[in-house]
Design a protein around this motif. Structure first.
Motif, PDB file in Angstrom:
ATOM      1  N   VAL A  79       7.036   7.235   7.868  1.00  0.00           N
ATOM      2  CA  VAL A  79       5.997   6.460   8.913  1.00  0.00           C
ATOM      3  C   VAL A  79       5.839   5.318   8.460  1.00  0.00           C
ATOM      4  N   TYR A  80       5.606   4.215   9.481  1.00  0.00           N
ATOM      5  CA  TYR A  80       5.117   2.858   9.060  1.00  0.00           C
ATOM      6  C   TYR A  80       4.203   2.390   9.628  1.00  0.00           C
ATOM      7  N   LEU A  81       3.279   1.242   9.056  1.00  0.00           N
ATOM      8  CA  LEU A  81       2.188   0.705   9.662  1.00  0.00           C
ATOM      9  C   LEU A  81       2.330  -0.583   9.457  1.00  0.00           C
ATOM     10  N   GLN A  82       2.575  -1.383  10.604  1.00  0.00           N
ATOM     11  CA  GLN A  82       2.861  -3.024  10.899  1.00  0.00           C
ATOM     12  C   GLN A  82       1.330  -3.431  11.058  1.00  0.00           C
ATOM     13  N   MET A  83       1.102  -4.217   9.907  1.00  0.00           N
ATOM     14  CA  MET A  83      -0.411  -4.867  10.190  1.00  0.00           C
ATOM     15  C   MET A  83      -0.234  -6.300  10.277  1.00  0.00           C
ATOM     16  N   ASN A  84      -0.661  -6.846  11.653  1.00  0.00           N
ATOM     17  CA  ASN A  84      -0.664  -8.349  12.021  1.00  0.00           C
ATOM     18  C   ASN A  84      -1.964  -8.765  11.842  1.00  0.00           C
ATOM     19  N   SER A  85      -1.977 -10.086  11.839  1.00  0.00           N
ATOM     20  CA  SER A  85      -3.249 -11.051  11.945  1.00  0.00           C
ATOM     21  C   SER A  85      -4.504 -10.247  11.050  1.00  0.00           C
ATOM     22  N   LEU A  86      -4.107 -10.048   9.781  1.00  0.00           N
ATOM     23  CA  LEU A  86      -4.970  -9.286   8.871  1.00  0.00           C
ATOM     24  C   LEU A  86      -6.290 -10.146   8.725  1.00  0.00           C
ATOM     25  N   LYS A  87      -7.275  -9.516   8.377  1.00  0.00           N
ATOM     26  CA  LYS A  87      -8.575 -10.172   8.090  1.00  0.00           C
ATOM     27  C   LYS A  87      -9.178  -9.431   6.823  1.00  0.00           C
ATOM     28  N   PRO A  88      -9.899 -10.268   6.025  1.00  0.00           N
ATOM     29  CA  PRO A  88     -10.477  -9.735   4.952  1.00  0.00           C
ATOM     30  C   PRO A  88     -10.929  -8.293   4.998  1.00  0.00           C
ATOM     31  N   GLU A  89     -11.949  -8.113   6.033  1.00  0.00           N
ATOM     32  CA  GLU A  89     -12.360  -6.558   6.360  1.00  0.00           C
ATOM     33  C   GLU A  89     -11.445  -5.543   6.314  1.00  0.00           C
ATOM     34  N   ASP A  90      -9.971  -6.051   6.332  1.00  0.00           N
ATOM     35  CA  ASP A  90      -8.925  -5.004   6.345  1.00  0.00           C
ATOM     36  C   ASP A  90      -8.700  -4.194   4.746  1.00  0.00           C
ATOM     37  N   THR A  91      -9.225  -5.263   3.950  1.00  0.00           N
ATOM     38  CA  THR A  91      -9.258  -4.820   2.547  1.00  0.00           C
ATOM     39  C   THR A  91      -9.481  -3.381   2.107  1.00  0.00           C
ATOM     40  N   ALA A  92      -8.614  -2.705   1.633  1.00  0.00           N
ATOM     41  CA  ALA A  92      -8.841  -1.280   1.563  1.00  0.00           C
ATOM     42  C   ALA A  92      -7.699  -0.722   0.726  1.00  0.00           C
ATOM     43  N   VAL A  93      -7.754   0.581   0.440  1.00  0.00           N
ATOM     44  CA  VAL A  93      -6.754   1.416   0.004  1.00  0.00           C
ATOM     45  C   VAL A  93      -6.240   2.210   1.106  1.00  0.00           C
ATOM     46  N   TYR A  94      -5.083   1.914   1.506  1.00  0.00           N
ATOM     47  CA  TYR A  94      -4.577   2.814   2.777  1.00  0.00           C
ATOM     48  C   TYR A  94      -3.799   3.827   2.190  1.00  0.00           C
ATOM     49  N   TYR A  95      -3.762   5.178   2.992  1.00  0.00           N
ATOM     50  CA  TYR A  95      -3.417   6.369   2.542  1.00  0.00           C
ATOM     51  C   TYR A  95      -2.535   6.570   3.929  1.00  0.00           C
ATOM     52  N   CYS A  96      -1.331   7.520   3.709  1.00  0.00           N
ATOM     53  CA  CYS A  96      -0.835   8.209   4.781  1.00  0.00           C
ATOM     54  C   CYS A  96      -1.073   9.879   4.441  1.00  0.00           C
ATOM     55  N   ALA A  97      -0.866  10.374   5.526  1.00  0.00           N
ATOM     56  CA  ALA A  97      -1.122  12.122   5.595  1.00  0.00           C
ATOM     57  C   ALA A  97      -0.499  12.652   6.557  1.00  0.00           C
ATOM     58  N   THR A  98      -0.292  13.923   6.291  1.00  0.00           N
ATOM     59  CA  THR A  98       0.430  14.628   7.225  1.00  0.00           C
ATOM     60  C   THR A  98      -0.354  15.736   7.690  1.00  0.00           C
ATOM     61  N   SER A  99      -0.278  16.243   9.012  1.00  0.00           N
ATOM     62  CA  SER A  99      -0.860  17.374   9.553  1.00  0.00           C
ATOM     63  C   SER A  99       0.007  18.561   9.616  1.00  0.00           C
ATOM     64  N   PRO A 100      -0.401  19.799   9.828  1.00  0.00           N
ATOM     65  CA  PRO A 100       0.602  20.730   9.699  1.00  0.00           C
ATOM     66  C   PRO A 100       1.256  20.777  11.205  1.00  0.00           C
ATOM     67  N   PRO A 101       2.363  21.476  11.026  1.00  0.00           N
ATOM     68  CA  PRO A 101       3.272  21.574  12.421  1.00  0.00           C
ATOM     69  C   PRO A 101       2.627  21.773  13.555  1.00  0.00           C
ATOM     70  N   GLY A 102       2.748  21.041  14.693  1.00  0.00           N
ATOM     71  CA  GLY A 102       2.186  21.262  15.813  1.00  0.00           C
ATOM     72  C   GLY A 102       3.193  20.767  17.183  1.00  0.00           C
ATOM     73  N   PRO A 103       2.225  20.642  18.200  1.00  0.00           N
ATOM     74  CA  PRO A 103       2.894  20.270  19.489  1.00  0.00           C
ATOM     75  C   PRO A 103       3.458  18.933  19.445  1.00  0.00           C
ATOM     76  N   PRO A 104       4.854  18.530  19.932  1.00  0.00           N
ATOM     77  CA  PRO A 104       5.417  17.157  19.792  1.00  0.00           C
ATOM     78  C   PRO A 104       4.495  15.956  20.133  1.00  0.00           C
ATOM     79  N   ASN A 105       3.858  16.107  21.184  1.00  0.00           N
ATOM     80  CA  ASN A 105       3.156  14.965  21.678  1.00  0.00           C
ATOM     81  C   ASN A 105       1.483  14.961  21.490  1.00  0.00           C
ATOM     82  N   ARG A 106       1.298  15.721  20.561  1.00  0.00           N
ATOM     83  CA  ARG A 106      -0.147  15.921  19.901  1.00  0.00           C
ATOM     84  C   ARG A 106      -0.597  14.834  18.851  1.00  0.00           C
TER      85      ARG A 106
END
Length: 127
Positions: A79-106
């Motif tokens: 999974v990707y996160l494209q970040m454009n027009s970054l601002k100083p307030e975007d400074t943070a630790v970024y985490y990815c996470a996964t949910s349990p299996p579920g409906p394909p469009n949820r």
């Protein structure tokens, strides 16, 4: 054993762009909604963006709408996160996470619904 490994963080100037990646292993990636979260010092972890397991539906936090794009490649278990027009307030630790299996469009937005987390990658935006 589910593993999520983020990459792509670093130092970027305000107005610049950065693409984060999260490589997943140990589970059937294509059945799980995924999310990107961030946490700045002294602040709560917040949902930046999330994407359904099919990739058809997405959600964005108000502060990143239009500027950030979440996507996924189920063939690459990434999974990707494209970040454009970054601002100083975007400074943070970024985490990815996964949910349990579920409906394909949820789309899963609630932090409590995510069960596995990566170790995080630091993004620092200088002014």
């Amino acid at each position: 054993q589910v593993q999520l490994v983020e990459s792509g963080g670093g130092l970027v100037q305000a107005g610049g762009s950065r693409r984060l990646s999260c490589a997943a292993s140990g589970h059937t990636f294509s059945t799980n909604a995924m999310g990107w979260f961030r946490q700045a010092p002294g602040k709560e972890r917040e949902c930046v963006a999330s994407i359904s397991s099919s990739g058809a539906n997405t959600y964005y936090g108000d502060s990143v709408k239009v500027r950030f794009t979440i996507s996924r490649d189920n063939a690459k278990n990434t999974v990707y996160l494209q970040m454009n027009s970054l601002k100083p307030e975007d400074t943070a630790v970024y985490y990815c996470a996964t949910s349990p299996p579920g409906p394909p469009n949820r789309v899963v937005r609630a932090i409590g619904e995510y069960v596995y987390w990566g170790q995080g990658t630091q993004v620092t935006v200088s002014s």
